[in-house]
Enzyme design. Sequence first.
Site, PDB file in Angstrom:
ATOM      1  N   CYS A   1      -1.757   9.193   2.361  1.00 13.30           N
ATOM      2  CA  CYS A   1      -1.368   8.508   1.038  1.00 13.30           C
ATOM      3  C   CYS A   1      -2.008   8.782  -0.076  1.00 13.30           C
ATOM      4  O   CYS A   1      -1.796   8.993  -0.947  1.00 13.30           O
ATOM      5  CB  CYS A   1      -1.060   7.011   1.515  1.00 13.30           C
TER       6      CYS A   1
ATOM      7  N   GLU B   1       0.859  -1.162  -0.104  1.00 10.66           N
ATOM      8  CA  GLU B   1      -0.063  -0.175  -0.153  1.00 10.66           C
ATOM      9  C   GLU B   1       0.913   1.198   0.185  1.00 10.66           C
ATOM     10  O   GLU B   1       1.601   1.488   1.068  1.00 10.66           O
ATOM     11  CB  GLU B   1      -0.903   0.030   1.273  1.00 10.66           C
TER      12      GLU B   1
END
Length: 431
Positions: A244, A210
């Site tokens: 993110c 991720e």
Amino acid sequence: MEQAKQLVASQRAFFYTGQTKNIEYRIRALQQLRQGIEKYQQRILDALRADLNKSEAEAYSSEIRIVLGELDFALDHLKDWAEPRVVPTSSLIPDGVSTIYSEPYGVALIIAPWNYPFQLAFGPLIGAIAAGNCAIIKPSELTPSVSRLTHDLVEEIFPMEYVAVMEGEVETSTALLNEKFDYIFFTGSTGVGRIVMKAAAEHLTPVTLELGGKSPVIVHKDADLQLAAQRIVRGKFLNAGQTCVAPDYLLVHQDVHDKLLELIATEIKDKFGEDVIRNTDFPHIVNARNFDRLSVFLNGDRALIGGRSDRDQLLIEPTVLGNVDWNSPVMQEEIFGPILPVMIYNDLNPLLDEIVRRPKPLGLYLFTEDEELQNQILEQVSFGGGCINDTLSHMTSHFLPFGGVGESGMGAYHGQKSFDVFSHHKSILKR
């Protein structure tokens, strides 16, 4: 590091006893985790304040509430997920019955980042436990208060041969990656993701990565500008932009540029106050190195909104930069801070071509009512996931897999996908 070797060996031995495969065992473990989080809730909030200056409201909504929601969803559905699934059989085998069995990999390593240090350690852990694995969590050393409470919470709930936490610096991560795991789940930067994948390749260990990237937000001329301003400000400046999947840069149609920026400036004041530098609840940049990296982008007279900072507090106020093009320094890397560069367009197609030529982003956000434009972007641009007329919200749904593509990551989780990602799906044909 001998500790890592011994811990992995003890977890593998425990996994081989078969206890973690028992559905009731998994359910009890998830229930115990939920009780532990409730018991530790104030300490979690205090630790997030200490490490990142997150307010209690932001810390609870963006970290604790999301984890509790994932826990409750897993507890509600785990028995169904774990059931063998009968599927159709090829007509070439008329007497066959086809079944898919979900089985745990074994011992999983979860490497958590610093930006959402609680959510991104315990979110993957829910999937690992639900699927029947043992797990070792490596929390980020950049958020030491959350790292310590993660250790204490897990140690209080679980035997270390089942779930354990190894704290430490980069050397600890390196030592863990040298061991043979059955699955690795990493959240962090693309650069470190390459290191993790290379280490995993030595043992042919499957991975979920991720990562991140430069996620665009596009505001077309027909957008609801008030709505766009509210949702861009919320999505970009949550956790001081250290997210993110935050909007990384803004592309706005020339007809609505001035009005949108006016509304964004108003929304920032309404949400964070007239003087953000004095706002004691605005999150801080995680450390001086990242503060200094971000400060370079503030040089010059390009700040249309904000632009001030305080190194002693590691605080940068929400900032919007103008006079930006694709070659500007701020456009060469993921920003990961409260700075939003803006580019104006009249014809969107050249900008879409530029996005496609660059590494695939983790997210994309589009504000428009034009369904033809929506379909064009969804078909033309590859990205991990995103929203139309919103930001970030897709990652809160238990029914939408969350993950990247290309340099923004591989694999996806949340909801049933968290169970699936930590499970091997064994296909059996019986005649």
